[in-house]
Structure formats: C-alpha cells, structure tokens
Design an enzyme around this catalytic site. Sequence first.
Site, PDB file in Angstrom:
ATOM      1  N   GLY A 246       1.652  46.975 102.306  1.00 33.70           N
ATOM      2  CA  GLY A 246       0.630  46.533 103.235  1.00 33.70           C
ATOM      3  C   GLY A 246      -0.109  47.730 103.834  1.00 33.70           C
ATOM      4  O   GLY A 246       0.162  48.882 103.297  1.00 33.70           O
ATOM      5  N   GLY A 247      -0.904  47.451 104.789  1.00 34.48           N
ATOM      6  CA  GLY A 247      -1.813  48.508 105.415  1.00 34.48           C
ATOM      7  C   GLY A 247      -0.851  49.442 106.184  1.00 34.48           C
ATOM      8  O   GLY A 247      -1.557  50.603 106.562  1.00 34.48           O
ATOM      9  N   PHE A 248       0.265  49.145 106.547  1.00 33.51           N
ATOM     10  CA  PHE A 248       1.186  50.016 107.449  1.00 33.51           C
ATOM     11  C   PHE A 248       2.394  50.379 106.811  1.00 33.51           C
ATOM     12  O   PHE A 248       3.186  50.761 107.767  1.00 33.51           O
ATOM     13  CB  PHE A 248       1.264  49.250 108.838  1.00 33.51           C
ATOM     14  CG  PHE A 248      -0.088  49.076 109.528  1.00 33.51           C
ATOM     15  CD1 PHE A 248      -0.973  49.776 109.987  1.00 33.51           C
ATOM     16  CD2 PHE A 248      -0.697  47.680 109.373  1.00 33.51           C
ATOM     17  CE1 PHE A 248      -1.924  49.474 110.728  1.00 33.51           C
ATOM     18  CE2 PHE A 248      -1.868  47.414 109.934  1.00 33.51           C
ATOM     19  CZ  PHE A 248      -2.504  48.350 110.542  1.00 33.51           C
ATOM     20  N   VAL A 251       7.643  47.932 101.446  1.00 30.96           N
ATOM     21  CA  VAL A 251       8.942  47.062 101.485  1.00 30.96           C
ATOM     22  C   VAL A 251       9.354  47.390 100.280  1.00 30.96           C
ATOM     23  O   VAL A 251       9.208  47.275  99.073  1.00 30.96           O
ATOM     24  CB  VAL A 251       8.586  45.655 101.668  1.00 30.96           C
ATOM     25  CG1 VAL A 251       9.705  44.943 101.646  1.00 30.96           C
ATOM     26  CG2 VAL A 251       7.782  45.155 103.112  1.00 30.96           C
ATOM     27  N   LYS A 265      11.821  46.934 105.321  1.00 30.55           N
ATOM     28  CA  LYS A 265      10.414  46.960 105.681  1.00 30.55           C
ATOM     29  C   LYS A 265      10.241  48.372 106.322  1.00 30.55           C
ATOM     30  O   LYS A 265      10.948  48.785 107.555  1.00 30.55           O
ATOM     31  CB  LYS A 265       9.958  45.882 106.683  1.00 30.55           C
ATOM     32  CG  LYS A 265       8.680  45.917 107.230  1.00 30.55           C
ATOM     33  CD  LYS A 265       8.261  44.973 108.115  1.00 30.55           C
ATOM     34  CE  LYS A 265       7.021  44.931 108.649  1.00 30.55           C
ATOM     35  NZ  LYS A 265       6.761  43.743 109.777  1.00 30.55           N
ATOM     36  N   ASP A 362      -0.508  35.230 112.823  1.00 29.65           N
ATOM     37  CA  ASP A 362      -0.862  35.796 111.491  1.00 29.65           C
ATOM     38  C   ASP A 362      -0.229  35.000 110.227  1.00 29.65           C
ATOM     39  O   ASP A 362       0.176  35.320 109.388  1.00 29.65           O
ATOM     40  CB  ASP A 362      -0.369  37.291 111.385  1.00 29.65           C
ATOM     41  CG  ASP A 362      -0.961  37.829 110.103  1.00 29.65           C
ATOM     42  OD1 ASP A 362      -2.299  37.724 109.951  1.00 29.65           O
ATOM     43  OD2 ASP A 362      -0.564  38.835 109.741  1.00 29.65           O
TER      44      ASP A 362
END
Length: 550
Positions: A246-248, A251, A265, A362
């Site tokens: 993902g953006g950050f 995983v 993660k 979210d």
Amino acid sequence: MYYDPCFLHYSDADLRASDDTALGSAFSTAYSANATAEPARFDRVVAALLNATADYAAYNSSRMRLYASGVVPFDREIPEVYSWAQCTPDLTPARCRDCLANMIQELGTPLYSVGARALGIRCSVRYENRPFLDGPVMLRLPATGAPAPSPAPALDMVPNVVTPLAAVGGGRKYSVPGMVLIVVLPTLAAANLLAGLFIWRRRRRSPARAKQPCKDTESVDSMLMDISTLRAATGDFAESNKLGEGGFGAVYKGTLPDGEEIAVKRLSKSSTQGVEELKNELALVVKLKHKNLVRLVGVCLEQQERLLVYEFIPNRSLDQILFDTEKGEQLDWGKRQRIIRGIARGLQYLHEDSQLKVVHRDLKASNVLLDADMNPKISDFGLARLFGRGQTQGVTDRVIGTYGYMAPEYLMRGNYSVKSDVFSFGVMALEIVTGRKNSDTLQSEDLLTMIWQHWTSGTVLEMMDPCMNNSFSESDARRCIQVGLMCVQENPVDRPVMSAVGMMLGSDMVSLGAPSKPASMFYTRNAGADSGNGFSISTISLNDDPKDHF
C-alpha cells in the site's frame, strides 16, 4: 451476558436460595492505559471511592435498588474518577456489601488503570476516568492528597437517608440532627469497620493474587515479538512472500515455528504513519474480538522496524476476487450474501456490541479479507476512531480515505460517525451484488446513480453481476439492493444503524422503508486516498484534533 445497561443470566440452580454472594465465576477487565501521575495516590483515591460507593449502595440506597454512583476529583491529568456499584435486589444490605467487597478485590491491586470493572452474578462494580452513567451522581467525595484513604465518605451520604422521627420510647423527643448522630453514624462506622476488616483479611490470605493483573486484561507488552522470529518467518521479508503493498508499506506472508501462518504488516521507514498512528491501530485491534474482524497476533518495534502481525487470511481481499472477471465466478449468490451479512455483523460489533464504540472510517472492499471458507474479516484500523459514551460524531480538519466509499458529510465537511461507516457498507453491498466498483473512472456515472436509475425504472436486476449467470433469488437480490440504497442516502439520519441492517438482511419478515435518491459521488473537494490491494495500509492525519485519537 453483560451489557452496559442490562445483565442476563440463567442457571439450573436457584441463586436466591444460596448464602454464597460469589456464586458463579466473576470476571474483571481493565483499560490498558494507566494513571501516569501519582499512581500510588491514584490507587488510594480509587480504593476509597469504590469502598464508599459500595457502602452507599448497600446501606444508603433504596432497598429495592442497592445501587450507587460516585465521583471524586483527582488532578489535572485525570480531573475526576467516576464509580458505580450495584447488587441484585434480593440481597440483604450486609450480603450486598460482602458481595461488593469480593468484586473490589477481583479488580486486584494496585488500581493503576484509568478504568476497570468487575462483573458478577449477584453484584458488580466499575470505575472510569470519565462519566459513563446518564443519571445524577449520588455520592461526591472531597479531593484529598492524604497518604491514606478514608474508608467511607464523610457526611455526603447523610441527608439522603434519614427520615424524621417524632418520638422514641417513653415519649422522649429527638430532633432530626440528633437522630442522624444517634442512628446513622454508629451504623456507618460499624459497617465500614466490618467491611474494612473483611477486605483486609481476604487480601492477607492471597498476597500473590493481589500482585497479579486482571485476568482478562491484554497489554501490548504481552504481544511483543522478536524481529529475528519475524525475519525467519518471512524469509527476511523476501519478495516472493509479499502479499501486497500500500501507500505506507508492504505485507508479507510468514510461518511461525509452531506452523501458524501469519501476515506481517511492515511499515516503510519513510512512511508518514508514525508511532502514534501505529498505537492507534494496535490499541484498538488488540481489544476487539469478533469472528468477522482480523485477529492481531503480535507486534514488533525493534531495529527501527514497525511491524504488525495478523492471522493469515488465505483468500486475501474481497476486491481481488470481486472485481476480477474470472475470479468473480468463485462468488456465487450464497457466498455473496454470506459476505454481506458477515461484514454487517462485524460493523455491528464495532458500533454497538463491543465495549468500545469504534468508527472504522476506511471500510472498503480491499479492507475486507476472505478466509478459506470465504467468510469476511474486516481489517486495517489505521484510520479508526474510538467514540466516548454519548458521543455521536467527530470532526477532522483533514479528510483521508478512499474515494467512492466516503460518505458525503465526511468528504465535504470532515464529519464522521457510525453513519459514515454505514454509507461505506452500503457502497460495498451494492458492489458485491453488481460486481462493479463504485470509484471506477471508466464509468460515465458512479455506481450509486446507475443503480438508482434502474431501481426507479424497475430494472434493477439488470445490474446483477453476470458472473452469477442469473443463479440468484430475485426477491433476495432486490432486498439486498434496497438495503444497500437505504445505507447510502445522503442524509445520515436517514441511514439505518447496523443492527437494523442485520435484521433487514436476515429476515424477509422485516419491512423495509423506501430509499431516497443516494448521494452523488461527484464532489469538488479533493480527498486523499491510499492505494488499496490485498493488505492496504492507511494513514491518519497528524493534523486531526488530538481528542479524536484513542
């Protein structure tokens, strides 16, 4: 079953026929946060408050209530501490006080946690650093910095319990203040002395237990894992074990020495999701236990790594199957119904059934994972917010989420609540039945508008996912779409709560209201969005009001 406003119990034994006030197994739970300033004094103040509240409940409240609530000032960090004690009305005052003494001891010592409760069949006690009752406080203790607590409040209790007596024996007259001194104070002193001796003897008998933490309390410390273990489990975070990014961060799949499969993660070192955001997600997830929520296994904060370890979910995320024309065939109508209902149950737990009231903020298809049996599990609590008792909504200056799933009031004004989660659920429900993504830029109109047009023209079944080859119940499909439309109405007040959604989805005997036109997805305000895939990782804004943070 214990809820905040009520309690339910059944047994093959008549509890009223027993003299044992500790019938059944009581259990206690405490907040993970502790009072950081003057913990020893906090322990004394809370102990004094609990004992005074127990005294009031047993000896000064109505005979049919055996109930009391209290409050005491503390310091700047924790302005006030609130308490509650209650017994079942069949107990005598003495047995009620004995029962409450057992519950207070069940909390353990020292009382450093900012809130805790002990729940039993015959009585319960609770304290918190914030109000948790709707009614008036019955008992107020004065602020104190003394090294030892008073076993009971001074004269705060007296005015509520004495009734005037005209005469006592031989026609001799007594005033009301005189009766207070003669009758009430000796009774209170004797009761407090007996209660104090009882608690002292119980604690002296089991000093080892007094040092143990509450048995149901889970701390982050107990879930810490070694970096070496996770490196070995993931092949040193090998690219071949990467499940998604993902953006950050990314995983990775891993296997622990005992054979348990995990998903690790790993936040990138350049990630803007800081330690506070990580704690936000961790503190929430560790307290949430439900079959439709992803289970947290552990955490690692070594060697500048920030790692969250979750149970491994083999079928990854819903979006990877639902929006794939080939994989979508795996989801027949029965599986899709089960997924929608499972997500609804998970959200109902977050909003209404857990001890914490959590707004996810979210909710989207990439944050719903599917286990081996295609059962859904809600994941990624990086944006989640904990609501206090009585709180209905929060406001943030910066909106971060995923376009297509955000409710209009959140997207435009930064207002979020359980109803903004309901909106996101409605979007997902409509995506699941149609197999189409709401934020698909290839569509000339957003999914909600398209479905509404077909709904008003009576052709809504034409929107069903062709992957199902028309193998679905038309009445069930219409009902599911109607519930989805009710969830995405523009006015949050018009959206149902998740418990009502579950009832509407679970039974065709529940009547449904007529939905209004859903909110349009075409807004001018730009909203941050993360790249969502199997295990997407979100951030929360550091510009949010600190009160929003757990």
